[in-house]
Scaffold this active site. Structure first.
Site, short mmCIF file in Angstrom:
data_model
loop_
_atom_site.label_atom_id
_atom_site.label_comp_id
_atom_site.label_asym_id
_atom_site.label_seq_id
_atom_site.Cartn_x
_atom_site.Cartn_y
_atom_site.Cartn_z
N ARG A 1 -14.54 -25.39 98.48
CA ARG A 1 -15.93 -25.97 99.13
C ARG A 1 -15.72 -27.01 100.23
O ARG A 1 -16.82 -27.68 100.82
CB ARG A 1 -16.57 -26.68 97.70
N GLN B 1 -19.86 -23.66 103.37
CA GLN B 1 -21.09 -24.32 102.97
C GLN B 1 -22.34 -23.16 102.87
O GLN B 1 -23.06 -23.44 101.66
CB GLN B 1 -21.39 -25.44 104.03
N ASP C 1 -21.89 -21.79 99.15
CA ASP C 1 -21.49 -22.70 98.25
C ASP C 1 -22.68 -22.58 97.27
O ASP C 1 -23.50 -23.42 97.09
CB ASP C 1 -21.31 -24.22 98.58
N SER D 1 -23.06 -25.94 94.90
CA SER D 1 -23.89 -27.17 95.34
C SER D 1 -25.47 -26.68 95.52
O SER D 1 -26.04 -27.66 95.30
CB SER D 1 -23.29 -27.39 97.17
N TYR E 1 -13.10 -33.76 94.09
CA TYR E 1 -13.31 -33.99 92.64
C TYR E 1 -12.70 -35.09 92.17
O TYR E 1 -12.00 -35.87 92.52
CB TYR E 1 -13.05 -32.95 91.90
P1 NAD Z 1 -19.03 -32.31 89.98
O1 NAD Z 1 -20.27 -31.23 89.44
O2 NAD Z 1 -17.66 -31.53 89.59
O3 NAD Z 1 -19.11 -33.45 89.39
C1 NAD Z 1 -20.44 -34.53 89.46
C2 NAD Z 1 -19.99 -35.96 89.90
O4 NAD Z 1 -19.52 -36.36 88.72
C3 NAD Z 1 -18.87 -36.01 90.77
O5 NAD Z 1 -19.28 -36.93 91.76
C4 NAD Z 1 -17.57 -36.73 89.93
O6 NAD Z 1 -16.91 -37.47 90.77
C5 NAD Z 1 -18.42 -37.53 89.05
N1 NAD Z 1 -17.59 -37.76 87.78
C6 NAD Z 1 -16.64 -37.25 87.20
N2 NAD Z 1 -16.31 -37.63 86.16
C7 NAD Z 1 -16.76 -38.97 86.18
C8 NAD Z 1 -16.89 -40.27 85.17
N3 NAD Z 1 -15.70 -40.32 84.14
N4 NAD Z 1 -17.50 -41.10 85.39
C9 NAD Z 1 -18.23 -41.14 86.42
N5 NAD Z 1 -18.88 -40.16 87.38
C10 NAD Z 1 -17.85 -38.93 87.10
O7 NAD Z 1 -19.17 -32.57 91.66
P2 NAD Z 1 -20.06 -31.91 92.62
O8 NAD Z 1 -21.28 -32.36 92.72
O9 NAD Z 1 -19.66 -30.51 92.71
O10 NAD Z 1 -19.08 -32.66 94.09
C11 NAD Z 1 -17.74 -33.03 93.95
C12 NAD Z 1 -17.33 -33.33 95.40
O11 NAD Z 1 -17.27 -32.20 96.25
C13 NAD Z 1 -17.88 -34.27 95.79
O12 NAD Z 1 -16.93 -35.11 96.57
C14 NAD Z 1 -18.91 -33.80 96.97
O13 NAD Z 1 -19.14 -34.45 97.87
C15 NAD Z 1 -17.80 -32.74 97.26
N6 NAD Z 1 -18.41 -31.65 98.03
C16 NAD Z 1 -18.00 -31.55 99.18
C17 NAD Z 1 -18.31 -30.21 99.89
C18 NAD Z 1 -18.22 -30.04 101.28
O14 NAD Z 1 -17.33 -30.84 101.86
N7 NAD Z 1 -18.63 -29.23 102.06
C19 NAD Z 1 -19.46 -29.38 99.43
C20 NAD Z 1 -19.82 -29.48 98.11
C21 NAD Z 1 -19.33 -30.94 97.34
#
Ligand code: NAD
Length: 393
Positions: free
Chosen positions: A121, A127, A130, A133, A228
């Site tokens: 991702r 993107q 994805d 997302s 993550y």
């Molecule tokens: P996810 O669905 O795996 O998890 C949701 C959120 O829960 C995350 O922000 C994680 O840090 C948080 N989390 C996990 N354990 C926790 C805890 N014990 N207490 C509190 N919070 C906790 O995550 P997601 O929404 O899929 O996103 C994960 C990462 O990927 C993020 O940094 C996001 O910005 C990144 N991302 C990047 C891109 C890109 O670069 N193009 C695209 C999508 C997502």
């Protein structure tokens, strides 16, 4: 090449893998589209819309017989595996880390399995593909609406002749894609919003949406690989739960979105924290699963009201409740991936490609994705009993 769109059969699933708009685009790329009769009904997309776009409407049996690539949203049910034929490919969100046995069965059947939820991702070019997302975005938006609909008071500050209503205080736990969208939506509804995450990088993102970031004095920080979070240690978890409880008690609405890839969702809202909340408060647990969610006592797909008047909504598949928006976005994701993997009118599997190395799970009769292979190969049971700390659903 023929791509076939399956009618989803999981309970409550209303999304469809491809919308009519995408049919013309795939046809222009030399891909013929077959659509199982009624596949789009749940998202208000009739067979005639697909036919007008140039798709052929077929029965399920015809689809399994004729499609080179089967497109799905969620993993196909186990009995479908036997209907797929060697050399055929299936593309969907197959959750192979959670269901490695499905990957093993598809490999044994000679089916190429391609899973959108294993997309790398962090690459800019992935993107548009994805799906995690795009679906999390829909889910986060809907979570805020579900919370507002269940809450017995207003979200915004309202000053009327009949009195003043103070704004609702909303706390979003987990500020990834879904959490940030929930924060933005709750803010647009006028609530006073706070956000929390274990990844320190999320602080600026939460604040950029006009919400307050909650920092624990204990400073539990758990940035893991690829953006993550990593799983917390038992000690860290205890510290986090204890300190969060005080914040939770001061909020009217708590929306939880915390996930750790391939693991059961972390418990953030404990039974004690719920006991300290005020009657009428609402928790929307997007981590709700059969193995437990982010909130104690949440049950997937169910709404539970505790003895002290806290409503806990186990919101396990919110994208399915906004089927048209979710399908539109998913359709773009899956059709972009399909076009990316197609060369000279056929699926071109090349696991030396960075994207394919992530998404191709099985090929040529083998589980080729290393992470999944490690799970799909039965391990000898450890002495003293089986490992119960398996991945979450
Ligand atoms: P996810 O669905 O795996 O998890 C949701 C959120 O829960 C995350 O922000 C994680 O840090 C948080 N989390 C996990 N354990 C926790 C805890 N014990 N207490 C509190 N919070 C906790 O995550 P997601 O929404 O899929 O996103 C994960 C990462 O990927 C993020 O940094 C996001 O910005 C990144 N991302 C990047 C891109 C890109 O670069 N193009 C695209 C999508 C997502």
């Amino acid at each position: 090449m023929k791509a076939g769109v399956l009618k989803e059969t999981a309970p409550g699933e209303r999304r469809v893998a491809l919308v009519p708009d995408a049919v013309a685009k795939l046809r222009a790329a030399g891909i013929e589209v077959l659509v199982e009769r009624g596949a789009g009904e749940g998202a208000w997309l009739s067979d005639s819309l697909y036919a007008d776009a140039g798709a052929t409407i077929v029965s399920a049996a015809e689809l399994y017989r004729d499609a080179d690539v089967v497109l799905t949203v969620t993993k196909p049910p186990a009995d479908v595996v036997g209907l797929l034929r060697p050399g055929q490919a299936v593309i969907g969100m197959l959750a192979p880390l959670v269901h490695p046995e499905l990957a093993a069965a598809l490999a044994a059947q000679g089916v190429t399995a391609i899973s959108l939820d294993r997309m790398p991702r962090t690459l800019t070019r992935t993107q548009p593909m994805d799906a995690l997302s795009s679906q999390a975005n829909v889910a986060g938006y809907k979570a805020a609406l579900v919370a507002a609909a269940e809450f017995g008071r207003f979200f915004p500050l309202l000053i009327t002749a009949a009195g003043t209503a103070r704004p609702a205080k909303v706390l979003v736990l987990g500020a990834g894609v879904a959490g940030l969208q929930a924060i933005g939506t709750a803010r647009r509804l006028g609530a006073v919003v706070s956000g929390y995450d274990v990844r320190p990088a999320s602080k600026t993102e939460v604040e950029s949406l006009g919400a307050t970031f909650i920092e624990l004095t204990a400073g539990v920080s758990a940035a893991g690989e690829g953006g993550y979070a990593r799983e917390l240690t038992a000690e860290e978890r205890q510290v986090q739960q204890d300190e969060l409880a005080g914040h939770i008690a001061r909020h009217d609405v708590v929306i939880t979105t915390a996930q750790v890839p391939g693991r059961r969702p972390p418990l953030l809202v404990t039974e004690d924290a719920i006991k300290a909340m005020t009657a009428g408060s609402v928790i929307v647990d997007m981590g709700a699963s059969t193995l437990g969610g982010n909130a104690s006592g949440s049950r997937p797909g169910e709404t539970v009201v505790t003895g002290n008047g806290i409503t806990i909504i186990g919101a396990d598949n919110l994208p399915a409740s906004m089927p048209t928006a979710a399908s539109n976005a998913y359709s773009r994701n899956i059709s972009t991936l399909l076009a990316y993997m197609t060369a000279d009118g056929a699926l071109a599997i090349d696991t030396s490609d960075e994207i394919q190395a992530g998404v191709v799970i099985t090929h040529d009769g083998r589980v080729v994705n290393e992470d999944v292979a490690a799970l799909a190969t039965p391990r000898p049971e450890p002495e003293g009993g089986a490992d119960v700390d398996g991945p979450g659903d």
